[in-house]
Design an enzyme around this catalytic site. Sequence first.
Site, mmCIF file in Angstrom:
data_model
loop_
_atom_site.group_PDB
_atom_site.id
_atom_site.type_symbol
_atom_site.label_atom_id
_atom_site.label_comp_id
_atom_site.label_asym_id
_atom_site.label_seq_id
_atom_site.Cartn_x
_atom_site.Cartn_y
_atom_site.Cartn_z
ATOM 1 N N CYS A 79 -98.217 -88.416 -13.786
ATOM 2 C CA CYS A 79 -99.143 -87.963 -14.495
ATOM 3 C C CYS A 79 -98.783 -88.447 -16.235
ATOM 4 O O CYS A 79 -98.766 -89.678 -16.668
ATOM 5 C CB CYS A 79 -99.893 -86.484 -14.399
ATOM 6 S SG CYS A 79 -101.309 -86.205 -15.313
ATOM 7 N N HIS A 172 -100.105 -85.466 -9.161
ATOM 8 C CA HIS A 172 -98.965 -84.608 -9.104
ATOM 9 C C HIS A 172 -98.366 -84.413 -7.711
ATOM 10 O O HIS A 172 -98.573 -83.167 -7.172
ATOM 11 C CB HIS A 172 -99.237 -83.209 -9.700
ATOM 12 C CG HIS A 172 -99.419 -83.401 -11.376
ATOM 13 N ND1 HIS A 172 -98.598 -83.249 -12.138
ATOM 14 C CD2 HIS A 172 -100.855 -83.340 -11.750
ATOM 15 C CE1 HIS A 172 -99.274 -83.113 -13.297
ATOM 16 N NE2 HIS A 172 -100.527 -83.442 -13.221
ATOM 17 N N GLU A 174 -95.663 -83.224 -7.083
ATOM 18 C CA GLU A 174 -94.697 -82.202 -7.207
ATOM 19 C C GLU A 174 -95.529 -80.803 -7.078
ATOM 20 O O GLU A 174 -94.938 -79.786 -6.903
ATOM 21 C CB GLU A 174 -93.941 -81.979 -8.585
ATOM 22 C CG GLU A 174 -94.790 -81.971 -9.847
ATOM 23 C CD GLU A 174 -95.666 -83.152 -10.274
ATOM 24 O OE1 GLU A 174 -95.825 -84.091 -9.655
ATOM 25 O OE2 GLU A 174 -96.273 -83.105 -11.428
HETATM 26 N N1 GLN Z 1 -103.460 -85.075 -19.978
HETATM 27 C C1 GLN Z 1 -102.079 -85.175 -20.379
HETATM 28 C C2 GLN Z 1 -101.528 -86.096 -21.079
HETATM 29 O O1 GLN Z 1 -102.310 -86.916 -21.695
HETATM 30 C C3 GLN Z 1 -101.483 -85.476 -18.799
HETATM 31 C C4 GLN Z 1 -101.710 -84.283 -17.719
HETATM 32 C C5 GLN Z 1 -100.869 -84.066 -17.026
HETATM 33 O O2 GLN Z 1 -99.752 -84.454 -16.833
HETATM 34 N N2 GLN Z 1 -101.334 -83.247 -16.020
HETATM 35 O O3 GLN Z 1 -100.421 -86.199 -21.393
#
Ligand code: GLN
Length: 194
Positions: A79, A172, A174
């Site tokens: 992410c 994710h 994790e």
């Molecule tokens: N929206 C977040 C970003 O731009 C990422 C979100 C996440 O890691 N759950 O960094």
Amino acid sequence: MSVIGVLALQGDFREHANVLRTTGCEAKEIRLPEQLDSIDGLIIPGGESTTIVQLMDSFGFINRVKQLARGGMPIWGTCAGMIVLAGKLMGDRPEPLGLIDIEVERNAFGRQIDSFETMISVPVLGSEPFKGVFIRAPIITLIGSGVEIIATIDNQQVVAAKQNNILVTSFHPELTDDPRFHEYFSTMISGVGN
Ligand code: GLN
């Protein structure tokens, strides 16, 4: 036993470390660049990518992580971590490290579907689908020719990819109790040098 570092500046690094421990790897929370010298692979967790890049910059991580990546060390970004590793972002913040040839759009699923879960087919993990947990998730908007697609949703949206030693997922693993993605990453580590 492989030692996997989890960048512990911001985000859900503890959750990664917990899953890693269930797979029999040693997980080490990394807070200073010197600690990078004693690991075999690195995870950049989910969180807020602008904050992670800012902290990496002020603690002096950026060049060292780039060097290690170019030297072949496996690195996995989930992410926000995917945003950090990207080649290019749509939009101008943060400045990504440029370690995988993809273009990424942050918060790409929009306000209406801020967070969702969906079962994803991930062929490298076997035939059993994997639960994708998406939280303000980025998507991959362009993919370079050397990049392998690891998973898609809706048959076309790329949500996991790999280029040599760099792995990215827009969701994710994790935050699930399924260790298969972490096990897959550890096979990338044991493959180094073989
Ligand atoms: N929206 C977040 C970003 O731009 C990422 C979100 C996440 O890691 N759950 O960094």
